[in-house]
Design a protein around this motif. Structure first.
Motif, short mmCIF file in Angstrom:
data_model
loop_
_atom_site.label_atom_id
_atom_site.label_comp_id
_atom_site.label_asym_id
_atom_site.label_seq_id
_atom_site.Cartn_x
_atom_site.Cartn_y
_atom_site.Cartn_z
N ILE A 58 5.45 -5.70 8.40
CA ILE A 58 6.68 -6.16 7.75
C ILE A 58 6.60 -5.88 6.25
CG2 ILE A 58 7.09 -7.95 9.47
CD1 ILE A 58 6.03 -10.01 7.51
N GLY A 59 7.76 -5.68 5.62
CA GLY A 59 7.81 -5.37 4.21
C GLY A 59 8.07 -6.61 3.36
N ARG A 60 8.26 -6.37 2.07
CA ARG A 60 8.48 -7.48 1.13
C ARG A 60 9.75 -8.25 1.46
NH1 ARG A 60 7.21 -4.96 -4.89
NH2 ARG A 60 4.92 -5.15 -4.82
N ALA A 61 10.80 -7.53 1.86
CA ALA A 61 12.07 -8.20 2.13
C ALA A 61 11.93 -9.18 3.29
CB ALA A 61 13.16 -7.18 2.43
N GLU A 62 11.29 -8.75 4.39
CA GLU A 62 11.10 -9.64 5.53
C GLU A 62 10.14 -10.77 5.20
OE1 GLU A 62 9.97 -6.37 8.18
OE2 GLU A 62 11.48 -7.13 9.60
N SER A 63 9.10 -10.47 4.41
CA SER A 63 8.15 -11.51 4.00
C SER A 63 8.86 -12.60 3.20
CB SER A 63 7.03 -10.90 3.14
OG SER A 63 6.29 -9.95 3.88
N SER A 304 -0.57 -12.33 -1.36
CA SER A 304 -0.01 -10.98 -1.18
C SER A 304 -0.14 -10.16 -2.47
CB SER A 304 1.46 -11.07 -0.77
OG SER A 304 1.58 -11.71 0.48
N ILE A 305 0.06 -10.81 -3.62
CA ILE A 305 -0.08 -10.11 -4.91
C ILE A 305 -1.52 -9.62 -5.09
CG2 ILE A 305 -0.10 -10.45 -7.41
CD1 ILE A 305 2.33 -12.32 -7.05
N LEU A 306 -2.48 -10.43 -4.71
CA LEU A 306 -3.88 -10.03 -4.83
C LEU A 306 -4.22 -8.89 -3.88
CD1 LEU A 306 -5.58 -13.55 -5.18
CD2 LEU A 306 -5.19 -11.85 -6.98
N VAL A 307 -3.65 -8.92 -2.67
CA VAL A 307 -3.87 -7.81 -1.73
C VAL A 307 -3.30 -6.52 -2.30
CG1 VAL A 307 -3.21 -6.88 0.53
CG2 VAL A 307 -4.00 -9.24 0.33
N GLU A 308 -2.08 -6.60 -2.87
CA GLU A 308 -1.47 -5.42 -3.44
C GLU A 308 -2.22 -4.92 -4.67
OE1 GLU A 308 2.68 -5.62 -4.12
OE2 GLU A 308 3.17 -6.14 -2.05
N ALA A 309 -2.95 -5.82 -5.32
CA ALA A 309 -3.75 -5.43 -6.49
C ALA A 309 -5.03 -4.71 -6.10
CB ALA A 309 -4.09 -6.66 -7.33
#
Length: 464
Positions: A58-63, A304-309
């Motif tokens: 799932i993407g950011r919008a669904e999250s 999620s921000i940390l995962v994306e980092a």
């Protein structure tokens, strides 16, 4: 004198004169466990969203939608829960809320797609949203005036216990395999069982009972608390306290000699905007809105921000667990300061600290700095939450207390709906720096609005 406000005042004075007893501890712990279970559910969704991003793609919008739909339910639940608690009682509604969100959370473990998960998250939100303002109102009405603020902050500290439990489950259970998130939801069904404990194990609020004309029942509960104190105990109440006749709150005069506030749901809502309460209502709604936006915008998205980092799922969950642990000392300091500085100063100082911490967290990149700034944000933000929950029930009289607290929380939940949807946009536009700068602005606005509230440190509750 039977049926006059003196009957209610005598019981209120006896409640305020009590030391902290085992029965107070039972009310606080019983409510706090429900509070912790609530926090566990809210906290789990941040870890589950991060896991579903990997397992379901799932993407950011669904999250953002998964997070926001729960907060939509919380907005409705908070508004309705307060009204129902002023009509049917604190304990009854508290137990019902636990049952609703416990069942819905357990059922979420069985879903196979986003659509059904969204439906169940809305029902989870209904229960969660109603539970928090009802629980804080319930505890505040038992607490002696001199320690009332401190006890509410301690109640709110159970949130840190629940969020820490969520972080532990998120760290050890969710990443185990592709079904780890299902086991996490299954553990979230515990509140459905605990609802039975609340329903039959805790007493109703004596202040509410008197407001509904059930003075004899209220007097018996107060006498039980007096016996629990192991000091000189008043004889089983007679006279005014025991003979308070059944009467509707609509006939109880308020300070201005008008009809009482609790004549109907519509009347209670209108009373929040009367000349006496309008300024308080505006201020508390602004604080709730801003704090919800910044808190849920940040903490739902931190894993999620940390995962994306670039951090792994397990590592980002580990960071989040450490950051979460800083909530407990934040509550402890706020619990002490709130009876020393008062409600408004404590709330505004912790909100200002949250604003500074948010700016720092959004700009640092080293692991140690991320953890340090995140811990500071947890410390100040959750201390502010404790002060906010302490002051909210105190600014309204008994006949409006749950309604006022519930609607303030409901307005706050509007912000918690919006924040998870806005965060992806902010992250795309300016990254973590812009996102947390926006959160900082909301904290500053909340700190300013806090000065429009009344501060009842050490004063008896308004039992109109």
């Amino acid at each position: 004198m039977s049926g006059t406000p003196a009957s209610q005042n005598s019981l209120s004075q006896r409640l305020d004169a009590l030391p902290f007893t085992r029965k107070h501890g039972r009310v606080l712990t019983g409510s706090g466990i429900g509070w912790a279970l609530d926090a566990m559910d809210v906290g789990l969704i941040s870890f589950i969203i991060a896991a579903l991003t990997q397992h379901w793609g799932i993407g950011r919008a669904e999250s953002g939608l998964i997070a926001s739909i729960g907060f939509a339910g919380m907005a409705v639940g908070a508004s309705l829960g307060g009204l129902l608690a002023d009509r049917f009682g604190r304990r009854q509604v508290f137990a019902l809320t636990l049952l609703v969100y416990g069942i819905a959370t357990g059922a979420s473990a069985l879903v196979g797609g986003v659509a059904l998960l969204l439906v169940l998250r809305f029902f989870v939100g209904l229960g969660l949203g109603a539970e928090l303002p009802v629980a804080s109102t319930y505890v505040s009405e038992f607490a002696p005036a001199r320690i009332r603020g401190r006890l509410i902050v301690i109640l709110e500290a159970f949130w840190a216990v629940g969020w820490t439990a969520a972080a532990v489950i998120g760290y050890f259970v969710v990443p185990v395999d592709e079904n780890g998130w299902r086991w996490a939801f299954a553990l979230g069904a515990v509140p459905a069982v605990y609802a039975l404990v609340v329903r039959w194990g805790l007493p109703e609020s004596p202040r509410w009972l008197v407001s509904r004309g059930r003075g004899a029942e209220a007097a018996r509960i107060v006498a039980e608390f007096e016996r629990s104190a192991r000091g000189p105990v008043a004889a089983e109440p007679t006279g005014d306290a025991a003979r308070t006749p059944a009467r509707t709150p609509a006939t109880r005069p308020d300070a201005a000699g008008r009809a009482g506030f609790a004549s109907s749901a519509g009347g209670r809502l209108a009373a929040l905007w009367s000349g006496e309460f309008r300024g308080r209502t505006v201020s508390i709604w602004v604080v709730w809105f801003c704090v919800n936006f910044a808190y849920y915008g940040a903490f739902i998205w931190i894993p999620s921000i940390l995962v994306e980092a670039g951090f792994s799922l397990v590592r980002s969950f580990g960071f989040t667990l450490i950051i979460t642990l800083a909530q407990l000392p934040g509550y402890a300091v706020a619990a002490w300061l709130i009876e020393v500085w008062g409600r408004r100063l404590t709330l505004s100082v912790f909100l200002a600290g949250s604003a500074v911490s948010a700016i720092v967290f959004g700009t640092v990149h080293a692991e140690a700095a991320i953890i340090g700034a995140g811990m500071a944000l947890s410390f100040f933000n959750l201390g502010a939450w404790g002060a906010l929950y302490a002051v909210t029930p105190e600014i309204y009289p008994t006949s409006l207390r749950a309604t006022g607290a519930g609607w303030a929380a409901g307005v706050g939940r509007i912000a918690s709906i919006v924040a998870p949807l806005v965060v992806p946009v902010l992250l795309t536009a300016g990254g973590a720096g812009l996102t947390f700068a926006v959160f900082s602005v909301f904290f500053i606005v909340a700190a300013a609005a806090a000065w429009g509230l009344v501060d009842r440190r050490g004063k008896a509750l308004d039992d109109r």
